[in-house]
Scaffold this active site. Structure first.
Site, PDB file in Angstrom:
ATOM      1  N   GLN A   8      50.531  30.859  21.582  1.00 22.85           N
ATOM      2  CA  GLN A   8      51.005  30.322  22.862  1.00 22.85           C
ATOM      3  C   GLN A   8      51.029  31.405  23.946  1.00 22.85           C
ATOM      4  OE1 GLN A   8      54.883  28.870  21.648  1.00 22.85           O
ATOM      5  NE2 GLN A   8      55.291  30.770  20.544  1.00 22.85           N
ATOM      6  N   GLU A  51      59.874  32.456  11.573  1.00 23.67           N
ATOM      7  CA  GLU A  51      59.341  32.265  12.935  1.00 23.67           C
ATOM      8  C   GLU A  51      57.839  32.530  12.882  1.00 23.67           C
ATOM      9  OE1 GLU A  51      60.233  31.647  16.340  1.00 23.67           O
ATOM     10  OE2 GLU A  51      58.084  32.037  16.567  1.00 23.67           O
ATOM     11  N   ASP A  89      63.823  34.144  19.182  1.00 22.67           N
ATOM     12  CA  ASP A  89      64.515  34.990  20.157  1.00 22.67           C
ATOM     13  C   ASP A  89      65.744  35.667  19.562  1.00 22.67           C
ATOM     14  OD1 ASP A  89      66.818  33.091  20.500  1.00 22.67           O
ATOM     15  OD2 ASP A  89      65.250  31.826  21.349  1.00 22.67           O
ATOM     16  N   SER A 148      60.360  23.757  19.309  1.00 24.49           N
ATOM     17  CA  SER A 148      59.954  23.233  20.612  1.00 24.49           C
ATOM     18  C   SER A 148      59.770  21.717  20.508  1.00 24.49           C
ATOM     19  CB  SER A 148      58.691  23.944  21.095  1.00 24.49           C
ATOM     20  OG  SER A 148      57.642  23.737  20.182  1.00 24.49           O
ATOM     21  N   GLN A 194      72.529  27.916  22.033  1.00 23.52           N
ATOM     22  CA  GLN A 194      72.615  28.725  20.807  1.00 23.52           C
ATOM     23  C   GLN A 194      73.930  28.461  20.072  1.00 23.52           C
ATOM     24  OE1 GLN A 194      69.772  30.464  20.613  1.00 23.52           O
ATOM     25  NE2 GLN A 194      69.394  31.660  22.478  1.00 23.52           N
ATOM     26  N   TYR A 242      67.339  23.012  30.917  1.00 24.89           N
ATOM     27  CA  TYR A 242      66.484  22.120  30.133  1.00 24.89           C
ATOM     28  C   TYR A 242      66.289  20.815  30.911  1.00 24.89           C
ATOM     29  CZ  TYR A 242      66.833  25.122  25.969  1.00 24.89           C
ATOM     30  OH  TYR A 242      66.747  26.168  25.086  1.00 24.89           O
ATOM     31  N   ASP A 297      54.569  30.247   8.950  1.00 26.68           N
ATOM     32  CA  ASP A 297      54.693  28.827   9.251  1.00 26.68           C
ATOM     33  C   ASP A 297      55.921  28.230   8.544  1.00 26.68           C
ATOM     34  OD1 ASP A 297      53.758  26.168  10.086  1.00 26.68           O
ATOM     35  OD2 ASP A 297      53.379  25.894   7.959  1.00 26.68           O
ATOM     36  N   ASP A 342      65.229  25.316  15.100  1.00 27.80           N
ATOM     37  CA  ASP A 342      65.254  25.663  16.525  1.00 27.80           C
ATOM     38  C   ASP A 342      63.812  25.590  17.031  1.00 27.80           C
ATOM     39  OD1 ASP A 342      65.695  26.709  19.007  1.00 27.80           O
ATOM     40  OD2 ASP A 342      66.203  28.720  18.322  1.00 27.80           O
TER      41      ASP A 342
END
Lengths: 317, 317
Positions: free
Chosen positions: A58, A133, A113, A185, A89, A252, A164, A183
């Site tokens: 990305q 992640e 993050d 997208s 969070q 958001y 993955d 967490d």
């Protein structure tokens, strides 16, 4: 939202620079435009672009905004700002972890993050925190530009697996975790897998009896159809409780974000009445204090407006 | 938010057409830019401008948006959209009216679009509804373009007074109303009076003992300093309870809006535990149903994030 366990592709055929949102839309402003929320856009004034890169998965961008602190953007979508990241969070972490006594083993899918790790680490009962992640660039960028978020990686209980999330979960021995936090997208594009039945079945298998999952579950104002499908899938897979909660996050889309909270068959979990107050049993000191979460707002998060309650209840029963 | 009882002036020296937000910011989009929320802007795609006018008090605009229905804008600030107006109108009305038994006489200050009237009219105990709106153009425009909102004016219990809310209140005989709802614009500029002690004192005088007021009270994410001052003023004036509640409204800045709920000395009012469920005692039929409000979300609205709770509690006690 932080990095997806499965990367998101460009959704609307725009070029990389356009997808970063720094475009001609408002000169000097970042505008978040997406097919996921057509006809509206939230914009932040940009003081300085601090990082722009393209990972294997990305586009990654960090900018200094004029009033929301530093901002992390993936493929043109705001993932966090320093000003309001606490809400997301703290809620995605403590809603599940405060609903069970003594969580010991926790898995985070996505969350590159480090903010969810920071919050998990407040729980003194926790012995082991795995995170999977997919995008190492998100981890590196967060460590460089968001030290107060990425501080979560410094906890000695944390093990980072870059890879993955779907494959990672399949390899997890049955009944390993007390809690899984997804967490991710948005569920349109490749991250879609993280909202479908086979993935939820992997999560259920990885959890102990009476274990809990919390997964990012979009906005009741924008995505009731997606939420309906998630609830239906979860109801089929999770034989304990299945609940929808939500909270405010100004940056958001529509200003809110929801969470699916489910438990596996076993000791019953009553998500609406937390049994493990992090304010009491965890780390909440003046130097390291919760900014958003408390037990009252935990219970309140499960109270839904009538238009959403009607639909979600009809799928839950 | 609907029309102010006291009109808002241009705040940042921009021209009237710029203040309407149809500018070079995003061609074909309306962008809401204000010194009240510097560095950020929410934008809606415009299909067609339906009305643009200048009243004695403010610029009035109505446009058809591509995804939020028709939108009412005063001096460049979104007052309501057809898609999310239910949240604001239902909460600002039912939070006070469901907190007392059998409200009979209700006063609305501002609220010229009629949405609050529509909600007050659900309460079958109510016998008299006065509304004082300064700007007749808002009423006329709402009747023309927002019939499902302005329907509130059709209730036979409603009397419209076009004039200044501050002066109107001063002339009200002591102890007249069971509830006063202040549906105002932002407290910077001329509407500031509606957030100050003399105005609150007039409201308190106009209420019966144990009567209630609900007033629009900004966003905890954007305006904690203003909220602190409002709480301090209310605590000095209202000798019953003083509480802060909030709700989600996607098209308001930061996606949330708050309310001050206060009661006068007299029969105690516990705002957090509604005694007069509109779902039971009022009009909530399939053809005329509540979209947002229910008793659960009423109580939940008083649960605050820790950063806001700390400040508001310190002023309340």
């Amino acid at each position: 939202m932080a990095a997806a366990a499965v990367a998101k592709k460009q959704e609307n055929g725009v070029s990389a620079s356009e997808s970063d949102g720094i475009s001609s839309v408002i000169p000097g402003w970042f505008s978040e435009i997406s097919q996921m929320w057509p006809g509206e856009a939230h914009s932040l004034k940009v003081e300085k672009i601090l990082f722009q890169g393209k990972s294997d998965y990305q586009n990654v961008m960090v900018f200094q905004s004029s009033t929301y602190g530093k901002v992390l953007v993936l493929d043109g979508v705001i993932q966090l700002t320093e000003r309001d990241e606490c809400a997301y969070q703290e809620m995605i972490t403590h809603l599940p972890l405060c609903s069970i006594p003594n969580p010991k083993k926790v898995l985070v899918i996505g969350g590159g993050d480090g903010g969810v790790l920071r919050e998990v680490a407040r729980h003194s009962s926790v012995e082991k925190i795995d995170i999977c992640e997919i995008d190492k660039m998100v981890v590196d960028v967060s460590k460089e530009f968001f030290p107060r978020v990425a501080i979560g990686f410094e906890d000695p209980r944390v093990t980072l697996h870059v890879g993955d999330g779907v494959a990672f979960l399949k390899a997890v021995p049955e009944g390993t975790y007390d809690a899984v936090i997804v967490d991710s997208s948005d569920p349109i594009g490749p991250a879609q897998e993280l909202f479908e039945k086979p993935f939820f079945a992997s999560v259920a298998k990885a959890l102990r009896p009476g274990g809990v999952v919390c997964t990012q579950a979009e906005s009741i104002w924008l995505h009731m159809k997606i939420i309906e499908d998630i609830v239906t899938n979860c109801r089929q897979v999770f034989k304990g409780s299945v609940n929808y909660a939500w909270t405010t996050v100004p940056t958001y889309p529509s200003g809110v974000i929801g969470f699916m909270l489910c438990s596996t068959e076993g000791p019953p979990v009553d998500f609406k009445h937390p049994v493990n107050p992090v304010e009491v049993n965890g780390i909440d000191t003046p130097n390291n204090s919760l900014k958003f979460y408390n037990s009252e707002i935990h219970s309140a998060a499960f109270c839904l407006p009538s238009f959403a309650k009607k639909i979600i209840d009809s799928k839950s029963n």
